[in-house]
Design an enzyme around this catalytic site. Sequence first.
Site, PDB file in Angstrom:
ATOM      1  N   GLU A 177       0.999  -1.181   0.035  1.00  0.00           N
ATOM      2  CA  GLU A 177      -0.190  -0.063   0.035  1.00  0.00           C
ATOM      3  C   GLU A 177       0.969   1.137  -0.048  1.00  0.00           C
ATOM      4  O   GLU A 177       1.300   1.727   1.133  1.00  0.00           O
ATOM      5  CB  GLU A 177      -0.816   0.007   1.191  1.00  0.00           C
ATOM      6  CG  GLU A 177      -1.846   1.310   1.494  1.00  0.00           C
ATOM      7  CD  GLU A 177      -2.660   1.225   2.454  1.00  0.00           C
ATOM      8  OE1 GLU A 177      -2.669   0.442   3.522  1.00  0.00           O
ATOM      9  OE2 GLU A 177      -3.616   2.177   2.635  1.00  0.00           O
ATOM     10  N   LYS A 219      -2.379  -2.057  -3.233  1.00  0.00           N
ATOM     11  CA  LYS A 219      -3.630  -1.241  -2.729  1.00  0.00           C
ATOM     12  C   LYS A 219      -3.122   0.292  -2.724  1.00  0.00           C
ATOM     13  O   LYS A 219      -2.420   0.886  -1.935  1.00  0.00           O
ATOM     14  CB  LYS A 219      -3.557  -1.453  -1.302  1.00  0.00           C
ATOM     15  CG  LYS A 219      -4.682  -0.492  -0.587  1.00  0.00           C
ATOM     16  CD  LYS A 219      -5.120  -1.204   0.926  1.00  0.00           C
ATOM     17  CE  LYS A 219      -5.907  -0.232   1.834  1.00  0.00           C
ATOM     18  NZ  LYS A 219      -6.741  -0.812   2.915  1.00  0.00           N
TER      19      LYS A 219
HETATM   20  P1  13P Z   1      -9.319   4.122   4.101  1.00  0.00           P
HETATM   21  O1  13P Z   1     -10.071   3.505   3.078  1.00  0.00           O
HETATM   22  O2  13P Z   1     -10.283   4.924   5.144  1.00  0.00           O
HETATM   23  O3  13P Z   1      -8.511   5.020   3.336  1.00  0.00           O
HETATM   24  O4  13P Z   1      -8.650   2.927   4.732  1.00  0.00           O
HETATM   25  C1  13P Z   1      -7.984   2.213   4.014  1.00  0.00           C
HETATM   26  C2  13P Z   1      -6.609   1.528   4.695  1.00  0.00           C
HETATM   27  O5  13P Z   1      -6.611   0.425   5.092  1.00  0.00           O
HETATM   28  C3  13P Z   1      -5.672   2.720   4.998  1.00  0.00           C
HETATM   29  O6  13P Z   1      -4.605   1.948   5.450  1.00  0.00           O
END
Ligand code: 13P
Length: 344
Positions: A177, A219
């Site tokens: 991510e 992500k």
């Molecule tokens: P949000 O969809 O609220 O951005 O959270 C996703 C997430 O896992 C952030 O690390």
Amino acid sequence: MNTQQLNAIASALVAPGKGILAADESSGTIKKRFDSINIESTEANRQAYRQMLFTTQGVGEFVSGVILFDETIRQMADDGRPFVDVLKSQGAISGIKVDAGAKPLANSPDEKITEGLDGLRDRLNEYISLGAKFTKWRAVITIGDGIPSDYCIRANAEALARYAALSQEAGLVPIVEPEVLMDGNHTIERCYDVTERTLHVVFDALHYHHVSLEGMLLKPNMVISGNACSTQAAPEEVAEQTVRCFMRTVPAAVPGIVFLSGGQSNEQATANLNAMNAMAEKHPWQLSFSYGRALQDPPLKTWLGQAGNVEKAQKAFHHRAKCNSAARDGSYSDAMERELVGVG
Ligand code: 13P
């Protein structure tokens, strides 16, 4: 575990019509969410809140997996079943956030570096014993005057790649991510440039760390206007810019891209994902969701910490998950938003 086994888990997480619930808020973040509804962040309240989400009847039709926080993966429902088993009975796979949060980057204090690599190999083995099948690590990239620096992007990409390699070594599917924040008055074009730069460096690092692309998920943020930008791009433009950016940076071997919501409104996050999946242009990966706030805001605001509101809150969660499931094949519509009656 070999690439094929990792790929089977990654593919199950992006199965058609399904996406991921990110319920891995750290202690600090869940406190912020509870502050917004005037609920104290005690362990009992956190357990009750997550139990409300995880026991929502039928939600497994739309949710393939749930990302948990360290405390949550150790917790149980009131009936004594570990949350991991509750999720399994819904048909959902349990995952775990393994980073230790984003901290100021030395020599560039307006930027962040994610910590948590020390001791990670041992922690991963413990999470496997608790039932985890996948992991998540979030890197934060900030857009501002003269930032992000190449230094920040490289340092975060290196940490993401080390984390991903360790996860796969342990037999866990890493969700990589790199989040380019939507905070600021920057345009969608600036978000495009920073996201493209970031993804190039992240996939370069993943390659040098021998990470199997077939056994991971990405992500990312969507390519979107900054939240304080005077012009806000419509879903069709977000979809076009996002898919174009990823076609240039994300290898086709990656089975799926599971977006974060990042502060978008619930409807915006759903509409933008829907627009991508409604595009005539074919893309090689599944485009799905791994939303935290955009799935949890309605149930959180309906629940309000009251046992008497659990059923209504579960309906609100089920509805949000169903809307995002429809966005997986471009069939979400405004009419779906109005289906939820008597809740809120
Ligand atoms: P949000 O969809 O609220 O951005 O959270 C996703 C997430 O896992 C952030 O690390």
